[in-house]
Scaffold this motif. Structure first.
Motif, PDB file in Angstrom:
ATOM      1  N   GLY A  50      41.918  40.398  37.792  1.00  0.00           N
ATOM      2  CA  GLY A  50      42.704  41.799  37.549  1.00  0.00           C
ATOM      3  C   GLY A  50      43.133  42.208  36.481  1.00  0.00           C
ATOM      4  O   GLY A  50      43.164  43.375  36.396  1.00  0.00           O
ATOM      5  N   PRO A  54      39.486  45.255  34.159  1.00  0.00           N
ATOM      6  CA  PRO A  54      39.648  46.698  33.715  1.00  0.00           C
ATOM      7  C   PRO A  54      39.207  46.924  32.156  1.00  0.00           C
ATOM      8  O   PRO A  54      39.047  47.928  31.798  1.00  0.00           O
ATOM      9  CB  PRO A  54      40.996  47.017  34.209  1.00  0.00           C
ATOM     10  CG  PRO A  54      41.338  45.878  35.177  1.00  0.00           C
ATOM     11  CD  PRO A  54      40.759  44.615  34.963  1.00  0.00           C
ATOM     12  N   PRO A  64      43.945  55.011  32.826  1.00  0.00           N
ATOM     13  CA  PRO A  64      43.667  54.427  34.255  1.00  0.00           C
ATOM     14  C   PRO A  64      43.732  52.747  33.954  1.00  0.00           C
ATOM     15  O   PRO A  64      44.249  52.064  34.944  1.00  0.00           O
ATOM     16  CB  PRO A  64      42.457  54.686  34.705  1.00  0.00           C
ATOM     17  CG  PRO A  64      42.314  56.414  34.130  1.00  0.00           C
ATOM     18  CD  PRO A  64      42.855  56.082  32.815  1.00  0.00           C
ATOM     19  N   THR A  65      42.967  52.476  32.843  1.00  0.00           N
ATOM     20  CA  THR A  65      42.871  50.842  32.767  1.00  0.00           C
ATOM     21  C   THR A  65      44.168  50.298  32.357  1.00  0.00           C
ATOM     22  O   THR A  65      44.692  49.297  32.819  1.00  0.00           O
ATOM     23  CB  THR A  65      41.773  50.688  31.331  1.00  0.00           C
ATOM     24  OG1 THR A  65      40.599  51.256  31.673  1.00  0.00           O
ATOM     25  CG2 THR A  65      42.031  48.987  31.238  1.00  0.00           C
ATOM     26  N   CYS A  67      47.256  51.658  33.235  1.00  0.00           N
ATOM     27  CA  CYS A  67      47.916  51.724  34.618  1.00  0.00           C
ATOM     28  C   CYS A  67      47.584  50.670  35.404  1.00  0.00           C
ATOM     29  O   CYS A  67      48.503  49.908  36.033  1.00  0.00           O
ATOM     30  CB  CYS A  67      47.644  52.936  35.247  1.00  0.00           C
ATOM     31  SG  CYS A  67      48.292  54.447  34.324  1.00  0.00           S
ATOM     32  N   ILE A  68      46.205  50.109  35.663  1.00  0.00           N
ATOM     33  CA  ILE A  68      45.850  49.070  36.431  1.00  0.00           C
ATOM     34  C   ILE A  68      46.501  47.629  35.893  1.00  0.00           C
ATOM     35  O   ILE A  68      46.894  46.719  36.607  1.00  0.00           O
ATOM     36  CB  ILE A  68      44.308  48.974  36.542  1.00  0.00           C
ATOM     37  CG1 ILE A  68      43.866  50.201  37.237  1.00  0.00           C
ATOM     38  CG2 ILE A  68      43.845  47.554  37.305  1.00  0.00           C
ATOM     39  CD1 ILE A  68      42.351  50.227  37.503  1.00  0.00           C
ATOM     40  N   LEU A  71      49.936  47.643  36.774  1.00  0.00           N
ATOM     41  CA  LEU A  71      50.367  47.430  38.091  1.00  0.00           C
ATOM     42  C   LEU A  71      50.195  45.919  38.539  1.00  0.00           C
ATOM     43  O   LEU A  71      50.882  45.534  39.123  1.00  0.00           O
ATOM     44  CB  LEU A  71      49.436  48.448  39.094  1.00  0.00           C
ATOM     45  CG  LEU A  71      49.636  48.244  40.349  1.00  0.00           C
ATOM     46  CD1 LEU A  71      51.038  48.770  40.725  1.00  0.00           C
ATOM     47  CD2 LEU A  71      48.728  49.299  41.118  1.00  0.00           C
ATOM     48  N   VAL A  72      49.067  45.579  38.002  1.00  0.00           N
ATOM     49  CA  VAL A  72      48.773  43.804  38.200  1.00  0.00           C
ATOM     50  C   VAL A  72      50.073  42.996  37.563  1.00  0.00           C
ATOM     51  O   VAL A  72      50.390  41.967  38.289  1.00  0.00           O
ATOM     52  CB  VAL A  72      47.391  43.505  37.500  1.00  0.00           C
ATOM     53  CG1 VAL A  72      47.352  41.954  37.775  1.00  0.00           C
ATOM     54  CG2 VAL A  72      46.175  44.208  38.267  1.00  0.00           C
TER      55      VAL A  72
END
Length: 396
Positions: A50, A54, A64-65, A67-68, A71-72
């Motif tokens: 995860g 990304p 977005p990368t 943010c991912i 978040l992980v």
């Protein structure tokens, strides 16, 4: 070779980014064997995937990368999982957002990374401020350093892009200037050829009037006038064929005087000498009887080359003009011993392109450039097969 590698590199960014992640993947695989029973291998692998996966698309979707990844990392913190090698990608995401997006997004990514570092420090080090001061300062320095690096790369990329845009704009302007110069030179050629043709037609009219007056009283003289009309007409037709391919931008045709030719080269040389440039003129071979258009081309080539010597050759320069008359072509060589390649040039002169345009009308060519040992040289070849009738005119 280097250029091809760079083009391939830029065209396969996701593959290159995946290659950069291999060391982190290997380190993650090695650490798997040291896991305690509190962290399942499947969960550790899912967490690593995860975080790492990304980043393959980080250049295309940097925000977005990041943010991912953030978040992980938050999920990792919620499950009380300590830092793993894959968390290194947070710094990579911070750099990417700063380098590829706006400065405000870069600051937001820096704040997010620093907040995550503070949460991690407070979760792991619980002994008080003295225990967390060192790790917190370390993470702050690392995050700020990565942010500065991304900001520097972004600024450098924008500068290089502006330089490339400026170079492309200047190149377009240069091409437009050359196109305008060629168009202007074609217009000038059209006007001058028009003058030549108009002069020939005027001669034909005069000869025709003379022939009509002497047709009954002096048939021999009338026949001679008709022969002159025939020759002049052929010459005019030849000039008109070339005139069809030249676009005119100015319709000022109020003057119908013939343009300068070989007979006026002596006056041109005297004028240049009076301007302060010593000129040596030599001619070899028997000058053919050339059409006025070719004579004008030779005259303009010599005029432009001597003018360039006056402008750029320096105060001590001298010039030589060599005219070689042959059965098939006229060779014109103008050389000087001036500054040559060292002469200043703003790149806006259109003399040489116009010279090539003139000579190209008759299927000839022009070679111009600095001479070995100093000075400048212009060599022009003008084919004369169409009107190579030998005559005794020339320049001395």
């Amino acid at each position: 070779m280097v250029g091809r590698i760079w083009e391939w590199w830029r065209g396969h960014a996701p593959l290159v980014d995946a290659g950069f992640l291999l060391p982190v993947v290997l380190l993650t695989a090695i650490q798997t064997s040291d896991l305690t029973h509190d962290v399942p291998v499947a969960g550790y692998a899912a967490l690593s995937v995860g975080l790492l996966l990304p980043l393959v698309w980080r250049r295309r979707w940097p925000v977005p990368t990041f943010c991912i990844v953030a978040l992980v990392s938050l999920v990792q913190w919620c499950f009380h999982v300590t830092l793993i090698p894959a968390n290194f990608v947070v710094l990579v995401g911070l750099y990417t957002v700063t380098a590829y997006t706006t400065p405000w997004r870069g600051l937001a990514a820096l704040g997010t990374a620093q907040l995550g570092a503070l949460m991690e420090v407070l979760q792991v080090w619980t002994g008080g401020w003295k225990d967390i001061e060192g790790p917190l300062l370390f993470f702050a320095v690392v995050n700020f350093g990565v942010w500065i690096l991304g900001l520097h790369i972004r600024t450098r990329r924008e500068y290089l892009r502006s330089v490339e845009d400026r170079a492309a704009r200047l190149e377009r302007e240069r091409e437009n200037e050359l196109r305008m110069a060629r168009a202007g030179e074609r217009s000038r050629i059209a006007r001058e050829l028009h003058d030549v043709v108009a002069h020939n037609v005027s001669v034909m009219v005069v000869q025709a009037d003379g022939a009509s007056y002497t047709l009954d009283t002096d048939p021999a003289r009338a026949r001679q006038a008709l022969t002159a009309i025939s020759e002049t007409g052929r010459t005019a037709l030849g000039e008109m064929r070339r005139l069809l391919g030249v676009l005119r931008a100015d319709d000022d045709v109020s003057v119908y005087a013939p343009q300068p030719g070989l007979a006026q080269l002596g006056d041109l040389v005297d004028q240049v000498r009076h301007a302060g440039l010593p000129v040596d003129v030599q001619a070899s071979g028997e000058p053919p009887s050339l059409a006025e258009g070719r004579q004008l081309t030779i005259y303009r080539v010599v005029q432009e080359a001597l003018t360039n010597t006056l402008k750029h050759g320096g105060p001590e320069a001298t010039a030589r003009v060599r005219l070689g008359y042959g059965p098939d072509e006229v060779r014109v060589e103008i050389s000087d011993d001036g500054r040559g390649a060292a002469a200043s040039d703003d790149g806006r002169g259109h003399g040489l392109p116009g010279m090539r345009e003139r000579v190209g009308v008759y299927g000839g060519e022009v070679r111009a450039g600095p001479r070995v040992g100093g000075g400048f040289e212009v060599v022009a070849r003008i084919p004369v097969r169409e009107d190579a009738v030998m005559s005794g005119k020339g320049v001395r």
